[in-house]
Design a protein around this motif. Structure first.
Motif, PDB file in Angstrom:
ATOM      1  N   UNK A  24     115.006  79.932  35.918  1.00 35.51           N
ATOM      2  CA  UNK A  24     115.601  79.470  37.174  1.00 35.51           C
ATOM      3  C   UNK A  24     116.593  80.526  37.640  1.00 35.51           C
ATOM      4  N   UNK A  25     116.440  80.982  38.882  1.00 35.66           N
ATOM      5  CA  UNK A  25     117.358  81.969  39.450  1.00 35.66           C
ATOM      6  C   UNK A  25     117.963  81.422  40.738  1.00 35.66           C
ATOM      7  N   UNK A  85     127.460  73.442  39.220  1.00 37.81           N
ATOM      8  CA  UNK A  85     127.281  73.000  40.600  1.00 37.81           C
ATOM      9  C   UNK A  85     126.954  74.208  41.478  1.00 37.81           C
ATOM     10  N   UNK A  86     125.941  74.062  42.329  1.00 39.07           N
ATOM     11  CA  UNK A  86     125.495  75.179  43.159  1.00 39.07           C
ATOM     12  C   UNK A  86     125.178  74.692  44.563  1.00 39.07           C
ATOM     13  N   UNK A  87     125.781  75.329  45.553  1.00 36.43           N
ATOM     14  CA  UNK A  87     125.456  75.054  46.943  1.00 36.43           C
ATOM     15  C   UNK A  87     124.369  76.044  47.346  1.00 36.43           C
ATOM     16  N   UNK A  88     123.123  75.579  47.383  1.00 36.40           N
ATOM     17  CA  UNK A  88     121.983  76.452  47.664  1.00 36.40           C
ATOM     18  C   UNK A  88     121.440  76.225  49.066  1.00 36.40           C
ATOM     19  N   UNK A  89     122.314  75.864  49.995  1.00 31.36           N
ATOM     20  CA  UNK A  89     121.857  75.683  51.373  1.00 31.36           C
ATOM     21  C   UNK A  89     121.583  77.013  52.052  1.00 31.36           C
ATOM     22  N   UNK A  90     122.253  78.073  51.617  1.00 35.85           N
ATOM     23  CA  UNK A  90     122.082  79.373  52.263  1.00 35.85           C
ATOM     24  C   UNK A  90     121.257  80.345  51.429  1.00 35.85           C
ATOM     25  N   UNK A  91     120.723  79.893  50.302  1.00 36.30           N
ATOM     26  CA  UNK A  91     119.881  80.758  49.472  1.00 36.30           C
ATOM     27  C   UNK A  91     118.766  79.915  48.863  1.00 36.30           C
ATOM     28  N   UNK A  92     117.926  80.547  48.109  1.00 35.43           N
ATOM     29  CA  UNK A  92     116.795  79.873  47.496  1.00 35.43           C
ATOM     30  C   UNK A  92     116.974  79.832  45.985  1.00 35.43           C
ATOM     31  N   UNK A  93     116.746  78.677  45.393  1.00 33.57           N
ATOM     32  CA  UNK A  93     116.692  78.552  43.937  1.00 33.57           C
ATOM     33  C   UNK A  93     115.214  78.672  43.572  1.00 33.57           C
ATOM     34  N   UNK A  94     114.906  79.653  42.735  1.00 35.44           N
ATOM     35  CA  UNK A  94     113.524  79.943  42.377  1.00 35.44           C
ATOM     36  C   UNK A  94     113.271  79.535  40.936  1.00 35.44           C
ATOM     37  N   UNK A  95     112.137  78.877  40.705  1.00 34.57           N
ATOM     38  CA  UNK A  95     111.743  78.465  39.361  1.00 34.57           C
ATOM     39  C   UNK A  95     110.395  79.084  39.028  1.00 34.57           C
ATOM     40  N   UNK A  96     110.348  79.825  37.932  1.00 31.84           N
ATOM     41  CA  UNK A  96     109.122  80.441  37.454  1.00 31.84           C
ATOM     42  C   UNK A  96     108.686  79.699  36.204  1.00 31.84           C
ATOM     43  N   UNK A  97     107.508  79.080  36.253  1.00 31.86           N
ATOM     44  CA  UNK A  97     106.973  78.312  35.131  1.00 31.86           C
ATOM     45  C   UNK A  97     105.964  79.181  34.385  1.00 31.86           C
TER      46      UNK A  97
END
Length: 149
Positions: A24-25, A85-97
């Motif tokens: 997760x990034x 806690x992360x405010x990700x409204x202005x960026x993308x949280x990326x998940x690599x499975x």
């Protein structure tokens, strides 16, 4: 906390998490907060020492290793990881499975946009892995709930 559940769908007989599991990034960095760049003081008894959600601080990543997943009674794989806690409204949280589907190593990437990950909350993601025309397809669902404690 982000919880993952990977279920077998159409034409899938086995799902095995590979060593890297889920990466997760785009989450908040646990370092460089407080005096001297120390980590958050998780054991502080000071009520004013809260987990601050910092804007623009999304350079960190976390890995949920494959060996941390367990098999549920219905044959799915389940695992969870804690994040700040992360405010990700202005960026993308990326998940690599990183998983093996029917014995074939497979990577699947998905993103979460416009989300706020608040402290003391659980975010539950259910992935259904299917095989259609020799292509791995992963449908996912974000399940949320609230309760008065």
């Amino acid at each position: 906390r982000i919880s993952f559940k990977l279920k077998k769908g159409n034409n899938v007989s086995s799902i095995v998490m590979m060593g890297n599991g889920i990466e997760i990034t785009g989450i908040q960095d646990p370092y460089a907060h407080g005096e001297g760049g120390n980590k958050y003081n998780w054991s502080s008894l000071d009520a004013s020492d809260t987990l601050v959600m910092r804007l623009g601080d999304k350079r960190a990543w976390v890995t949920l290793p494959g060996e941390k997943f367990t098999e549920t009674p219905d044959g799915a794989l389940a695992g969870s990881v804690c994040i700040l806690p992360t405010d990700a409204r202005s960026n993308t949280v990326t998940m690599l499975l990183n998983m093996s589907v029917n014995g074939v190593p497979t990577q699947y990437i998905t993103t979460l946009n416009g989300m706020i990950f608040e402290h003391a909350k659980s975010y539950n993601l259910t992935f259904t892995v299917s095989l259609q025309n020799n292509i791995v397809v992963v449908n996912w669902q974000n399940t949320s709930w609230t309760a008065d404690i």
